[in-house]
Write an enzyme that holds these catalytic residues in place. Structure first.
Site, PDB file in Angstrom:
ATOM      1  N   LYS A  96       0.820  -1.211   0.000  1.00  0.00           N
ATOM      2  CA  LYS A  96       0.000   0.000   0.000  1.00  0.00           C
ATOM      3  C   LYS A  96       0.861   1.270   0.000  1.00  0.00           C
ATOM      4  O   LYS A  96       0.424   2.330  -0.436  1.00  0.00           O
ATOM      5  CB  LYS A  96      -0.942  -0.012   1.192  1.00  0.00           C
ATOM      6  CG  LYS A  96      -1.828  -1.265   1.188  1.00  0.00           C
ATOM      7  CD  LYS A  96      -3.258  -0.975   1.371  1.00  0.00           C
ATOM      8  CE  LYS A  96      -4.213  -2.106   1.125  1.00  0.00           C
ATOM      9  NZ  LYS A  96      -3.780  -3.481   1.251  1.00  0.00           N
TER      10      LYS A  96
HETATM   11  C1  LIG Z   1      -4.400  -4.648   0.519  1.00  0.00           C
HETATM   12  C2  LIG Z   1      -3.593  -5.912   0.397  1.00  0.00           C
HETATM   13  C3  LIG Z   1      -3.878  -6.905  -0.576  1.00  0.00           C
HETATM   14  C4  LIG Z   1      -5.066  -6.794  -1.507  1.00  0.00           C
HETATM   15  O1  LIG Z   1      -4.872  -5.830  -2.498  1.00  0.00           O
HETATM   16  P1  LIG Z   1      -6.109  -5.262  -3.354  1.00  0.00           P
HETATM   17  O2  LIG Z   1      -5.559  -4.158  -4.157  1.00  0.00           O
HETATM   18  O3  LIG Z   1      -7.111  -4.810  -2.326  1.00  0.00           O
HETATM   19  O4  LIG Z   1      -6.628  -6.379  -4.180  1.00  0.00           O
HETATM   20  C5  LIG Z   1      -3.039  -8.005  -0.669  1.00  0.00           C
HETATM   21  N1  LIG Z   1      -1.982  -8.159   0.163  1.00  0.00           N
HETATM   22  C6  LIG Z   1      -1.684  -7.242   1.126  1.00  0.00           C
HETATM   23  C7  LIG Z   1      -0.519  -7.490   2.018  1.00  0.00           C
HETATM   24  C8  LIG Z   1      -2.469  -6.087   1.273  1.00  0.00           C
HETATM   25  O5  LIG Z   1      -2.170  -5.197   2.250  1.00  0.00           O
END
Ligand SMILES: *Cc1c(COP(=O)(O)O)cnc(C)c1O
Length: 497
Positions: A113
């Protein structure tokens, strides 16, 4: 380049407006009116740039209302070794023959993120300036763990903004709680809610749409905005690392310019894999996009049957960031696959809201299956894969990434496809130490969180990210816990209203 809404194609706004608004007034998501194209020569040139410039190149195609100087102000501030622990920003690790781990977790909060939330504050403040929004931007976030911390780190001490994060008191991991309670910065606030994630989220939504609150903020020269993944400003930075990874593999001689690759993404809200779809349609050669889910496999069923049905049991898993039954960004994909048919999108997403279920047309289902494959695995399989990779390749991956590896292994067995493949690695294994350590050593540990990190470091021989190592000695700054009924009062109080 203008942006339309998935629920009203006649909406037409600039990227600065799309980013400051977050979501369109009638509830649709903003999408660029066309997908800009890049050539193989462009991709080759991208390989010779540093990451910040690769990002600037991609943004110049989407944020055409931004000047070059504005774009570089954003990228240079976000993608530097001040914020990331590796020079390359998005590191590629070789797992086994023809399979590459795209490590997206070398940022300040150790999850992917950061790739978007490090730059979103700059996009937002620059956009606000461009459209003469002379207001302080107040970011409200409800989080189940990862997003809140990444948003706090992104917005910390960014001029013209403040951020307030709510999390469920008993609904985040001990490490995630420590990460948030110890947050630094002069413009940040963190508060626990006596309730679950939905309570936090509902409270935030109610405050966002409260006319009195809006007026009170307005009078003080402030406005709310959102750091949620429905904001286009969070999606476009994710397109960059797929183009960057392709260019890097060409540069390293791992693939020839023009060769196709597969991309595997551990998926929750469908943002990350949608970014891969955009990268493909801009021009990087891709064979299959492989959507990996945990036992909350609503997307696997959808891609295989064309029926989206959220009426099912919800499971808490060892890959909690993928424990999602409503994948918001799917709306953007379906808008594109229906040929930008806003009426159909209103119908399907209306049904999702009222009945929790919709079925796409045979034509859309065929298009979906032409581009995507899907699979899922459970917690036991996730841990087995972590153990297997650790033993075979001396590589330690986190639980979310392990789901992707397992689904890819199954895909390879079923299809015999030997196309070279990039797996999106979305979190540092240290962020989910308990489950990863259990998997690596084949048994639960009774150590505390920090000793688990040390133990995992000893076994994996991977450096502990300094952001997590430093947590042990950081003072806690935020210990407020409130009833969910007091959330609005708390927001106003914090803002001095
Ligand atoms: C948010 C997240 C995901 C999922 O990603 P999306 O874009 O919501 O599909 C997968 N792995 C981790 C570690 C995350 O923090």
């Amino acid at each position: 380049m203008f942006y339309n809404s998935t629920r009203n194609s006649s909406v037409k706004v600039s990227s600065a407006e799309a980013i400051t608004q977050g979501i369109s007034a009638e509830g649709g998501l903003f999408v660029p009116e066309e997908i800009p194209q890049i050539s193989l020569d462009d991709i080759k040139a991208v390989g010779d740039m540093k990451y910040a410039d690769r990002a600037a190149f991609v943004f110049s195609k989407f944020l055409t209302d931004f000047t070059d100087a504005e774009i570089h102000y954003c990228t240079d501030n976000a993608y530097s070794t001040k914020n990331f622990e590796t020079e390359s920003i998005a590191e590629i690790a070789h797992l086994f023959d023809g399979t590459y781990m795209l490590e997206l977790w070398h940022g300040p909060t150790c999850a992917f993120k950061d790739m978007a939330l490090q730059i979103l504050p700059y996009f937002l403040t620059t956009s606000a300036k461009k459209i003469n929004l002379d207001k302080k931007i107040v970011i409200l976030v409800a989080t189940s763990g990862d997003t809140g911390k990444a948003a706090l780190e992104g917005f910390k001490d960014v001029e013209g903004t403040s951020i307030l994060v709510f999390y469920p008191e008993d609904g985040v991991s001990p490490m995630q709680k420590r990460q948030m309670k110890t947050q630094e910065g002069g413009n940040v606030g963190v508060c626990a809610i006596k309730g679950n994630f939905d309570d936090c989220q509902n409270g935030v939504k109610a405050i966002f749409t409260d006319a009195d609150v809006k007026k009170a903020l307005d009078d003080k020269g402030m406005m709310f905005s959102s750091a949620n993944s429905i904001n286009w400003g969070r999606l476009v930075p994710q397109v960059v690392y797929y183009i960057s990874a392709y260019a890097e593999l060409v540069k390293d001689g791992e693939i020839e310019l023009g060769d196709k690759i597969n991309i595997v993404v551990p998926t929750g809200n469908f943002g990350n894999i949608l970014a891969a779809y955009y990268a493909k349609h801009m021009g990087i050669p891709v064979n299959k996009l492989i959507c990996a889910s945990n036992i909350n496999n609503v997307l696997t069923d959808f891609i295989n049957t064309g029926v989206y049905d959220r009426n099912r049991k919800f499971f808490a898993t060892v890959s909690p960031s993928m424990d999602i039954l409503i994948s918001s960004n799917l709306e953007r994909l379906l808008y594109l696959l229906t040929g930008r048919d806003d009426a159909v999108i209103r119908d399907w997403f209306g049904k999702l809201a009222s009945e929790g279920r919709y079925e796409v047309s045979a034509d859309v289902k065929a298009k979906l299956q032409e581009e995507f494959c899907a699979g899922y695995c459970d917690d036991e399989q996730t841990k087995e894969v972590i153990h297997e990779i650790y033993e075979k390749y001396s590589y330690t991956c986190d639980t979310h990434t392990a789901v992707a590896v397992k689904v890819y292994e199954d895909y390879k067995k079923a299809t015999g496809d030997t196309t070279k493949t990039v797996i999106a690695s979305t979190a540092s294994p240290y962020k989910f130490s308990a489950a990863v350590l259990e998997a690596v050593q084949n048994g639960k540990s009774d150590l505390d969180e920090y000793d688990m990190i040390d133990k995992l470091a000893e076994l994996s021989k991977m450096p502990v990210p300094s952001a997590l190592a430093d947590l042990r000695n950081k003072p806690e700054r935020f210990n407020d816990v409130i009833d969910k009924a007091d959330q609005k009062k708390y927001v106003l109080g914090t803002l001095g209203i």
